[in-house]
Design a protein around this motif. Structure first.
Motif, PDB file in Angstrom:
ATOM      1  N   GLU A  85     -17.067  24.423 -22.346  1.00  0.00           N
ATOM      2  CA  GLU A  85     -18.468  24.035 -22.122  1.00  0.00           C
ATOM      3  C   GLU A  85     -19.317  25.300 -21.929  1.00  0.00           C
ATOM      4  N   ASP A  86     -18.790  26.220 -21.132  1.00  0.00           N
ATOM      5  CA  ASP A  86     -19.523  27.469 -20.879  1.00  0.00           C
ATOM      6  C   ASP A  86     -19.676  28.296 -22.152  1.00  0.00           C
ATOM      7  N   ILE A  87     -18.566  28.353 -22.913  1.00  0.00           N
ATOM      8  CA  ILE A  87     -18.611  29.108 -24.177  1.00  0.00           C
ATOM      9  C   ILE A  87     -19.651  28.495 -25.102  1.00  0.00           C
ATOM     10  N   SER A  88     -19.579  27.148 -25.179  1.00  0.00           N
ATOM     11  CA  SER A  88     -20.495  26.416 -26.053  1.00  0.00           C
ATOM     12  C   SER A  88     -21.945  26.686 -25.646  1.00  0.00           C
ATOM     13  N   ASP A  89     -22.216  26.585 -24.342  1.00  0.00           N
ATOM     14  CA  ASP A  89     -23.594  26.814 -23.852  1.00  0.00           C
ATOM     15  C   ASP A  89     -24.068  28.227 -24.201  1.00  0.00           C
ATOM     16  N   SER A  90     -23.142  29.148 -24.010  1.00  0.00           N
ATOM     17  CA  SER A  90     -23.483  30.540 -24.268  1.00  0.00           C
ATOM     18  C   SER A  90     -23.798  30.768 -25.757  1.00  0.00           C
ATOM     19  N   THR A 121     -25.469  31.445 -33.635  1.00  0.00           N
ATOM     20  CA  THR A 121     -24.208  30.794 -33.248  1.00  0.00           C
ATOM     21  C   THR A 121     -24.419  29.409 -32.631  1.00  0.00           C
ATOM     22  N   LYS A 122     -25.660  28.930 -32.773  1.00  0.00           N
ATOM     23  CA  LYS A 122     -25.992  27.630 -32.162  1.00  0.00           C
ATOM     24  C   LYS A 122     -25.098  26.480 -32.683  1.00  0.00           C
ATOM     25  N   GLU A 123     -24.977  26.464 -34.012  1.00  0.00           N
ATOM     26  CA  GLU A 123     -24.197  25.375 -34.628  1.00  0.00           C
ATOM     27  C   GLU A 123     -22.705  25.473 -34.291  1.00  0.00           C
ATOM     28  N   LEU A 124     -22.264  26.743 -34.150  1.00  0.00           N
ATOM     29  CA  LEU A 124     -20.867  26.932 -33.728  1.00  0.00           C
ATOM     30  C   LEU A 124     -20.658  26.382 -32.306  1.00  0.00           C
ATOM     31  N   GLY A 125     -21.638  26.661 -31.442  1.00  0.00           N
ATOM     32  CA  GLY A 125     -21.596  26.151 -30.058  1.00  0.00           C
ATOM     33  C   GLY A 125     -21.564  24.641 -30.024  1.00  0.00           C
ATOM     34  N   GLU A 126     -22.372  24.059 -30.904  1.00  0.00           N
ATOM     35  CA  GLU A 126     -22.420  22.586 -30.959  1.00  0.00           C
ATOM     36  C   GLU A 126     -21.066  22.010 -31.431  1.00  0.00           C
ATOM     37  N   ILE A 156     -18.194  23.396 -31.018  1.00  0.00           N
ATOM     38  CA  ILE A 156     -17.229  23.514 -29.896  1.00  0.00           C
ATOM     39  C   ILE A 156     -17.489  22.398 -28.890  1.00  0.00           C
ATOM     40  N   GLU A 157     -18.754  22.132 -28.671  1.00  0.00           N
ATOM     41  CA  GLU A 157     -19.122  21.068 -27.716  1.00  0.00           C
ATOM     42  C   GLU A 157     -18.588  19.709 -28.191  1.00  0.00           C
ATOM     43  N   GLU A 158     -18.680  19.504 -29.502  1.00  0.00           N
ATOM     44  CA  GLU A 158     -18.194  18.224 -30.056  1.00  0.00           C
ATOM     45  C   GLU A 158     -16.664  18.167 -30.083  1.00  0.00           C
ATOM     46  N   GLY A 159     -16.041  19.301 -29.957  1.00  0.00           N
ATOM     47  CA  GLY A 159     -14.563  19.354 -29.953  1.00  0.00           C
ATOM     48  C   GLY A 159     -13.997  19.219 -31.355  1.00  0.00           C
ATOM     49  N   ASP A 160     -14.802  19.479 -32.362  1.00  0.00           N
ATOM     50  CA  ASP A 160     -14.360  19.324 -33.746  1.00  0.00           C
ATOM     51  C   ASP A 160     -13.846  20.663 -34.270  1.00  0.00           C
ATOM     52  N   THR A 161     -12.556  20.827 -34.366  1.00  0.00           N
ATOM     53  CA  THR A 161     -11.957  22.102 -34.754  1.00  0.00           C
ATOM     54  C   THR A 161     -12.273  22.454 -36.206  1.00  0.00           C
ATOM     55  N   GLU A 162     -12.310  21.431 -37.055  1.00  0.00           N
ATOM     56  CA  GLU A 162     -12.636  21.671 -38.475  1.00  0.00           C
ATOM     57  C   GLU A 162     -14.040  22.218 -38.622  1.00  0.00           C
ATOM     58  N   LYS A 163     -14.921  21.588 -37.850  1.00  0.00           N
ATOM     59  CA  LYS A 163     -16.327  21.997 -37.933  1.00  0.00           C
ATOM     60  C   LYS A 163     -16.491  23.428 -37.402  1.00  0.00           C
ATOM     61  N   VAL A 164     -15.691  23.733 -36.367  1.00  0.00           N
ATOM     62  CA  VAL A 164     -15.744  25.089 -35.797  1.00  0.00           C
ATOM     63  C   VAL A 164     -15.370  26.101 -36.882  1.00  0.00           C
ATOM     64  N   LYS A 165     -14.330  25.798 -37.619  1.00  0.00           N
ATOM     65  CA  LYS A 165     -13.893  26.695 -38.690  1.00  0.00           C
ATOM     66  C   LYS A 165     -14.966  26.811 -39.783  1.00  0.00           C
ATOM     67  N   GLU A 166     -15.524  25.650 -40.088  1.00  0.00           N
ATOM     68  CA  GLU A 166     -16.586  25.646 -41.103  1.00  0.00           C
ATOM     69  C   GLU A 166     -17.764  26.523 -40.668  1.00  0.00           C
ATOM     70  N   GLU A 167     -18.121  26.360 -39.371  1.00  0.00           N
ATOM     71  CA  GLU A 167     -19.255  27.127 -38.852  1.00  0.00           C
ATOM     72  C   GLU A 167     -18.955  28.628 -38.868  1.00  0.00           C
ATOM     73  N   LEU A 168     -17.723  28.973 -38.520  1.00  0.00           N
ATOM     74  CA  LEU A 168     -17.322  30.384 -38.536  1.00  0.00           C
ATOM     75  C   LEU A 168     -17.390  30.940 -39.964  1.00  0.00           C
ATOM     76  N   ASP A 169     -16.923  30.101 -40.924  1.00  0.00           N
ATOM     77  CA  ASP A 169     -16.986  30.504 -42.329  1.00  0.00           C
ATOM     78  C   ASP A 169     -18.433  30.699 -42.769  1.00  0.00           C
TER      79      ASP A 169
END
Lengths: 328, 514
Positions: free
Chosen positions: B244-249, B256-261, B263-276
């Protein structure tokens, strides 16, 4: 009212009677005992045995010992009921008018010997029924009571069956006991012959009266029967019935029908007398077993299978006794 | 004297004799029952692997004998009617039974009969009433007792085995203390917040207390389970807070807003997509924008790393430093950056799925503790209760298509293939706590798995897709995967009680893969 003296005196009196009878009768102790038990119990007896074994002599001796009148009826095919019970005859009275007067038959006696009863026609045999059961005689619409004690002792010959009329079951059931008169042993035979060679061979004296018999009967009725003994007696009777679930295996195999409730009454009445005669004041299993032969042998009917196997009523009764068990 | 008392007095000597007889019979019956129970217990000890000794059977014999004697005596003990019937059997012609029935009557006949019966009884010596000895029962009793004694002293393989196992068990249990110490050390060393560490230590202290105070193994096991559950709950909460803290940060920065979101959603695929996507954005950046953009990203990841722990923290910091460095230089090594982004993606996935944290070691120690305890409950048995030699046969068919990227950036596509095979296996007895790497476990309905293959002649990296598992994006070098597994296997065999032969088997297996 029965007193202790009556109870204790029973054994003594019967002892005296037996002793007196033994003076004129050699052997046949079982028959004498059976006759005495039946007399005291108030029952009638059917004696089965070949002629010449002392049946008439036994009746005559008993009559003398008890000082009671006795009569003997020789049953033949032409014997009519009126010959037994008596009939109304026309007589002139003092005024010279003809009136009916009852002429009592030989049944009007205390002890009646119905000799070779199976030779008479059923009609004549049935003339005895009322007298044996009710101790009354009805002739011409008038019933006459017979003197007490009244006791019928009938005989039948087991050998000659031709020209005989076997007693119907209803009449057989009215005999308390059926006793088998057996041929005496050689010693007994010797004694019989010696006794009869004397000038005055019948020496039994009067030791009791008719009233004594009635008193003995009253005393015997009071003998207690323990529940297990009573239960045993009743089971024994019940187990003679082949058609009942409780029937013994031997009954189911060898009998056509079993004993009536009158048989149960006879068994208990006789057992009470036997107990007292033996100096006991209660009925035992042994009393029941010993008397069951005399009580049951004419109340059960063997079937064809039993006859083909050569069994007698006594053999089947013995099996029923062993199959019943005292339950103790 | 009342009639009843008079009768009882007359019957007393016979009553005593029959009481003795009944007790004797009850005693024999009781011993038969006891011997049967004892024999059953002994027979079970020879048939089933239960810890039963002769004294167990002896106790069973004594208890059941006592119970059977009491029951039998109560059923057989004489009452006045039984005594009367037996005495009448001496030739008294039912005098006594009749007397009993008439005891309350005072009629002339009842009195005369009673006097007669009592007179007869008093003149009769009680010794005439012979005590019945149940010869058949006694013979059965003796036979059973002999059998009981013989079977009791027969050598019992199961019992011997159990004794040996018990000895082993005691040795196993000694490990509990060592494991608990290790557990505390692990917690101390773990990179956890002081509050979390304190809470974990409390759980461990509570567990230690329970392991000391509880006597039954099942209760000890449930205490470990309870501790494990508490620990997992705590861990889950801590991870949630951390993410939660990482996501907020991360959300504070537009890049990195979308990456934070995600992480907040807990969607690992989306996290990878956002990083890409962030990586693609960096690639597409003009030179004049590069420095500023990388600086912003570096700050964002640095801020986020403050809230992270363990490897994730390291990964984020490293990335932030790399980005800062690149921002300062004004040039970027995309290949290196891609690797770092991949690593961050993995670390984030691990954090989100609860894998690969420091706490795993603690969790593993608790598992070890549980295994040692369960050994004490079911010594010498596999998890499914089976033991001994096992043999199996299997047949399988597979179909696959491969696609991959090699280390040098080349791409390749593997040919389609299908095949079938049959195999027969024979295995020795293994303990449940022995973990052996088994490739057949990969795939299925569970976690997605893939195994990257070696380079083929054309330089393509072959991949094998197994079961219903989905392939992850990208590949991991064989050596890395191998080393990772090797390390884990070594750690496992060091920590767990792995038999020497299995240990060497594992070593041999990994050597063959090198």
């Amino acid at each position: 009212m029965i007193t202790e003296k009556d109870i204790y005196g029973f054994h003594d009196l019967v002892g005296k009677i037996s002793k007196e009878i033994a003076k004129d009768m050699v052997g046949q102790t079982d028959v004498i005992e059976g006759v005495l038990i039946a007399m005291i119990s108030g029952g009638n007896i059917l004696l089965e045995g070949v002629p010449g074994l002392g049946k008439t002599r036994l009746v005559r001796t008993i009559g003398r010992v008890f000082d009671l009148p006795f009569s003997r009826i020789q049953f033949t095919p032409d014997l009519m009921p009126a010959d037994v019970v008596g009939t109304n005859i026309v007589v002139k009275d003092e005024m010279g008018n003809s009136v009916f007067k009852f002429q009592p038959g030989p049944i009007f006696s205390n002890i009646v010997l119905a000799d070779e009863i199976n030779r008479a026609t059923p009609k004549t045999q049935s003339a005895l029924l009322e007298a044996m059961q009710e101790h009354t005689v009805t002739v011409g619409g008038v019933s006459r009571k017979l003197d007490e004690p009244f006791f019928v002792l009938a005989t039948q010959n087991p050998i000659e069956q031709e020209g005989t009329y076997p007693l119907p079951e209803a009449q057989m059931d009215r005999f308390m006991f059926k006793l088998l008169v057996k041929f005496p042993s050689p010693d007994e035979l010797t004694n019989i012959v010696r006794m009869t060679q004397k000038k005055n061979d019948e020496t039994a004296d009067k030791v009791a009266t008719g009233e004594d018999i009635l008193k003995l009967r009253e005393v015997a009725r009071g003998v207690p029967v323990a529940d297990p003994v009573m239960d045993y007696a009743m089971r024994l009777i019940t187990r003679t019935h082949p058609d009942l679930d409780e029937g013994a295996p031997s009954s189911k195999k060898y009998l056509r029908f079993g004993a009536s409730p009158r048989g149960a009454q006879a068994l208990i009445s006789g057992a009470k007398v036997r107990a007292l005669m033996n100096g006991r004041y209660n009925v035992s299993f042994e009393d029941i077993e010993v008397l069951s032969y005399s009580v049951l042998r004419h109340r059960i009917a063997l079937n064809f299978e039993a006859m083909t196997e050569g069994l007698t009523s006594d053999m089947v009764i013995e099996r029923i006794i062993s199959e019943t068990g005292r339950g103790v | 004297m009342t009639n009843k008392k008079q009768i009882n007095n007359a019957l007393k000597p016979y009553f005593k004799r029959l009481t003795k007889e009944s007790f004797l019979k009850a005693l024999i019956i009781g011993m038969i029952a006891g011997a049967v129970v004892g024999l059953v217990i002994l027979a079970l000890s020879h048939v089933l692997p239960i810890k039963i000794f002769f004294w167990h059977a002896l106790v069973g014999f004594l208890i059941s004998s006592a119970a059977a004697i009491i029951i039998a005596y109560n059923l057989l003990k004489p009452n006045v009617h039984k005594v009367a019937a037996r005495v009448d059997g001496l030739g008294l012609n039912e005098k006594v039974q009749t007397m009993l029935e008439l005891q309350d009557e005072e009629g002339t006949f009842a009195r005369v009969q009673r006097e007669d019966a009592i007179n007869t009884l008093t003149t009769l010596p009680p010794r005439l009433l012979k005590l019945g000895f149940p010869k058949r029962l006694a013979a059965v009793c003796v036979a059973l007792m002999v059998a009981f004694s013989l079977i009791g002293f027969l050598p019992n393989e199961h019992r011997q085995e159990l004794l040996e196992k018990e000895k082993q068990l005691l040795e196993e249990l000694e490990k509990v203390e060592d494991l608990l110490e290790k557990l505390e050390e692990e917690i101390e060393e773990a990179d956890l917040s002081p509050e979390l560490k304190e809470e974990v230590m409390e759980i461990v202290e509570e567990l230690k207390e329970k392991l000391k105070s509880e006597k039954s193994t099942s209760k000890k096991l449930s205490a470990i389970n309870e501790a494990k559950e508490k620990f997992e709950e705590l861990l889950k909460k801590a991870k949630e807070l951390e993410l939660e803290d990482i996501s907020d940060s991360l959300k504070e920065n537009d890049n990195t807003k979308e990456l934070g979101e995600a992480i907040e959603e807990g969607d690992t695929e989306k996290v990878k997509e956002e990083l890409d996507e962030i990586l693609e954005d960096i690639k597409d950046l003009e030179e004049n924008e590069l420095s500023e953009k990388l600086q912003e990203l570096a700050e964002s990841f640095e801020n986020a790393s403050e809230n992270a722990s363990n490897d994730l923290k390291e990964s984020m910091k490293e990335l932030a430093n790399k980005l800062k460095e690149a921002a300062e230089k004004g040039e970027i090594d995309m290949s290196e950056l891609e690797d770092m982004f991949d690593e961050l993606g993995e670390k984030l996935e691990e954090a989100m799925t609860g894998e690969g944290t420091e706490i795993d070691n603690i969790d593993q120690l608790l598992e070890d503790l549980k295994k040692v305890q369960s050994e004490s409950e079911n010594p010498g048995e596999n998890q499914d209760g089976s033991k001994g030699k096992s043999e199996g046969q299997n047949e399988g068919e597979g179909e696959g298509e491969g696609e991959g990227q090699d280390q040098d950036g080349g791409e390749g596509k593997g040919g389609e293939g299908n095949g079938s095979g049959a195999g027969k296996g024979e295995g020795k007895e293994t303990k449940e706590d022995v973990s052996i790497y088994d490739p057949s476990l990969i795939g299925g309905d569970g976690k997605d798995e893939y195994v990257p293959g070696k380079k083929d002649e054309n330089g393509n990296v072959q991949k094998i897709e197994l079961g219903e598992a989905e392939l992850k994006e990208g590949t991991v070098p064989y050596d890395e995967v191998f080393q990772d597994y090797l390390n884990k296997a070594r750690q496992a065999i060091e920590r767990e009680s792995v038999p020497d032969d299995i240990r060497s088997l594992i070593e041999k297996y990994f050597s063959s893969l090198e």
